[in-house]
Design a protein around this motif. Sequence first.
Motif, PDB file in Angstrom:
ATOM      1  N   TYR A  53       5.270  11.981  -7.338  1.00  0.00           N
ATOM      2  CA  TYR A  53       4.882  10.612  -7.004  1.00  0.00           C
ATOM      3  C   TYR A  53       3.965  10.045  -8.084  1.00  0.00           C
ATOM      4  O   TYR A  53       3.098  10.742  -8.600  1.00  0.00           O
ATOM      5  N   ARG A  54       4.168   8.758  -8.369  1.00  0.00           N
ATOM      6  CA  ARG A  54       3.272   8.020  -9.260  1.00  0.00           C
ATOM      7  C   ARG A  54       2.665   6.879  -8.457  1.00  0.00           C
ATOM      8  O   ARG A  54       3.361   6.014  -7.932  1.00  0.00           O
ATOM      9  N   TYR A  55       1.345   6.906  -8.379  1.00  0.00           N
ATOM     10  CA  TYR A  55       0.601   5.840  -7.720  1.00  0.00           C
ATOM     11  C   TYR A  55      -0.001   4.962  -8.803  1.00  0.00           C
ATOM     12  O   TYR A  55      -0.831   5.415  -9.576  1.00  0.00           O
ATOM     13  N   MET A  56       0.436   3.704  -8.846  1.00  0.00           N
ATOM     14  CA  MET A  56      -0.057   2.754  -9.833  1.00  0.00           C
ATOM     15  C   MET A  56      -1.175   1.900  -9.220  1.00  0.00           C
ATOM     16  O   MET A  56      -1.430   1.978  -8.027  1.00  0.00           O
ATOM     17  N   LYS A  57      -1.780   1.065 -10.033  1.00  0.00           N
ATOM     18  CA  LYS A  57      -2.861   0.196  -9.572  1.00  0.00           C
ATOM     19  C   LYS A  57      -2.417  -0.580  -8.330  1.00  0.00           C
ATOM     20  O   LYS A  57      -1.350  -1.184  -8.310  1.00  0.00           O
ATOM     21  N   GLY A  58      -3.261  -0.534  -7.314  1.00  0.00           N
ATOM     22  CA  GLY A  58      -2.999  -1.257  -6.072  1.00  0.00           C
ATOM     23  C   GLY A  58      -2.210  -0.453  -5.050  1.00  0.00           C
ATOM     24  O   GLY A  58      -2.071  -0.868  -3.908  1.00  0.00           O
ATOM     25  N   VAL A  67       0.822  -1.202   0.000  1.00  0.00           N
ATOM     26  CA  VAL A  67       0.000   0.000   0.000  1.00  0.00           C
ATOM     27  C   VAL A  67       0.862   1.261   0.000  1.00  0.00           C
ATOM     28  O   VAL A  67       0.441   2.303  -0.444  1.00  0.00           O
ATOM     29  N   ARG A  68       2.087   1.175   0.457  1.00  0.00           N
ATOM     30  CA  ARG A  68       2.943   2.368   0.550  1.00  0.00           C
ATOM     31  C   ARG A  68       4.151   2.204  -0.376  1.00  0.00           C
ATOM     32  O   ARG A  68       5.285   2.492  -0.017  1.00  0.00           O
ATOM     33  N   ILE A 127      -5.094   2.940  -5.587  1.00  0.00           N
ATOM     34  CA  ILE A 127      -5.533   3.122  -6.970  1.00  0.00           C
ATOM     35  C   ILE A 127      -6.167   1.810  -7.439  1.00  0.00           C
ATOM     36  O   ILE A 127      -5.576   0.735  -7.273  1.00  0.00           O
ATOM     37  N   ARG A 128      -7.344   1.888  -8.028  1.00  0.00           N
ATOM     38  CA  ARG A 128      -8.017   0.684  -8.531  1.00  0.00           C
ATOM     39  C   ARG A 128      -7.845   0.530 -10.044  1.00  0.00           C
ATOM     40  O   ARG A 128      -7.962  -0.567 -10.576  1.00  0.00           O
ATOM     41  N   ALA A 129      -7.563   1.643 -10.733  1.00  0.00           N
ATOM     42  CA  ALA A 129      -7.302   1.612 -12.182  1.00  0.00           C
ATOM     43  C   ALA A 129      -6.595   2.906 -12.557  1.00  0.00           C
ATOM     44  O   ALA A 129      -6.808   3.946 -11.943  1.00  0.00           O
ATOM     45  N   GLY A 130      -5.749   2.842 -13.572  1.00  0.00           N
ATOM     46  CA  GLY A 130      -5.027   4.018 -14.040  1.00  0.00           C
ATOM     47  C   GLY A 130      -3.846   4.354 -13.145  1.00  0.00           C
ATOM     48  O   GLY A 130      -3.366   3.516 -12.378  1.00  0.00           O
ATOM     49  N   GLU A 131      -3.377   5.596 -13.239  1.00  0.00           N
ATOM     50  CA  GLU A 131      -2.255   6.070 -12.432  1.00  0.00           C
ATOM     51  C   GLU A 131      -2.527   7.499 -11.991  1.00  0.00           C
ATOM     52  O   GLU A 131      -3.079   8.296 -12.752  1.00  0.00           O
ATOM     53  N   ARG A 132      -2.128   7.808 -10.771  1.00  0.00           N
ATOM     54  CA  ARG A 132      -2.262   9.161 -10.228  1.00  0.00           C
ATOM     55  C   ARG A 132      -0.877   9.768 -10.075  1.00  0.00           C
ATOM     56  O   ARG A 132       0.041   9.120  -9.582  1.00  0.00           O
ATOM     57  N   TYR A 133      -0.724  11.030 -10.481  1.00  0.00           N
ATOM     58  CA  TYR A 133       0.545  11.755 -10.363  1.00  0.00           C
ATOM     59  C   TYR A 133       0.337  12.987  -9.508  1.00  0.00           C
ATOM     60  O   TYR A 133      -0.631  13.728  -9.694  1.00  0.00           O
ATOM     61  N   SER A 134       1.259  13.215  -8.571  1.00  0.00           N
ATOM     62  CA  SER A 134       1.195  14.419  -7.751  1.00  0.00           C
ATOM     63  C   SER A 134       2.603  14.881  -7.412  1.00  0.00           C
ATOM     64  O   SER A 134       3.542  14.088  -7.364  1.00  0.00           O
ATOM     65  N   ASP A 168      -5.858  14.665 -13.981  1.00  0.00           N
ATOM     66  CA  ASP A 168      -7.265  14.720 -13.606  1.00  0.00           C
ATOM     67  C   ASP A 168      -7.752  13.378 -13.077  1.00  0.00           C
ATOM     68  O   ASP A 168      -7.248  12.321 -13.483  1.00  0.00           O
ATOM     69  N   PRO A 169      -8.755  13.400 -12.182  1.00  0.00           N
ATOM     70  CA  PRO A 169      -9.251  12.159 -11.596  1.00  0.00           C
ATOM     71  C   PRO A 169      -9.940  11.226 -12.577  1.00  0.00           C
ATOM     72  O   PRO A 169     -10.175  10.072 -12.241  1.00  0.00           O
ATOM     73  N   ASP A 170     -10.228  11.682 -13.802  1.00  0.00           N
ATOM     74  CA  ASP A 170     -10.797  10.746 -14.775  1.00  0.00           C
ATOM     75  C   ASP A 170      -9.719   9.831 -15.364  1.00  0.00           C
ATOM     76  O   ASP A 170     -10.016   8.915 -16.121  1.00  0.00           O
ATOM     77  N   LYS A 171      -8.469  10.046 -14.977  1.00  0.00           N
ATOM     78  CA  LYS A 171      -7.349   9.215 -15.447  1.00  0.00           C
ATOM     79  C   LYS A 171      -7.054   8.055 -14.498  1.00  0.00           C
ATOM     80  O   LYS A 171      -6.188   7.233 -14.769  1.00  0.00           O
ATOM     81  N   TYR A 172      -7.752   8.031 -13.351  1.00  0.00           N
ATOM     82  CA  TYR A 172      -7.533   6.954 -12.386  1.00  0.00           C
ATOM     83  C   TYR A 172      -8.801   6.743 -11.564  1.00  0.00           C
ATOM     84  O   TYR A 172      -9.659   7.613 -11.477  1.00  0.00           O
TER      85      TYR A 172
END
Length: 153
Positions: free
Chosen positions: A49-54, A6-7, A134-141, A92-96
């Motif tokens: 940071y890149r958060y990938m699936k899971g 998770v981390r 993350i359940r799908a996609g990738e989040r960047y911050s 944007d949140p539509d990417k993940y």
Amino acid sequence: MIDHDVRNCDYVKVPEPLAETVDASIVGHMERYYNTATRPIPGQPTLIYRYMKGVGFDVHHDEVTDIEVCRAQQSGQPVIGGNVTALLFLNDPDKYVGGELYFEHPVELEVRPPSGTLVSFPATRDYLHGVRPIRAGERYSLLVRYTADLRSR
């Protein structure tokens, strides 16, 4: 105990010239919000940071303590000081799906803001927060910490 599944987010350090541009863009907003001088911390990295699936981030606070140093060593994350956290959402949140930034204390709050949104909060033990997996996609911050005299607020 740390759940490394998770981390376990990827990160890169932002090159210094670009980090200075980020600081120039963010500091004014921070000073207006906190109504006090906000200063970058020399030599401290700005991270993307890149958060990938899971992947998410367990509940934590951003104050640097022995426990946080130990967690950072276990997870391979850098230790970042400062007493104010600035988090800039880069996609944007539509990417993940998932990936909500959530706070458990001092208020319960969960957000998935659009790209370009700056979220800032004191980097103290009082602000317990995390990132839902993350359940799908990738989040960047983008994450950067600053020093500010918050007692004057």
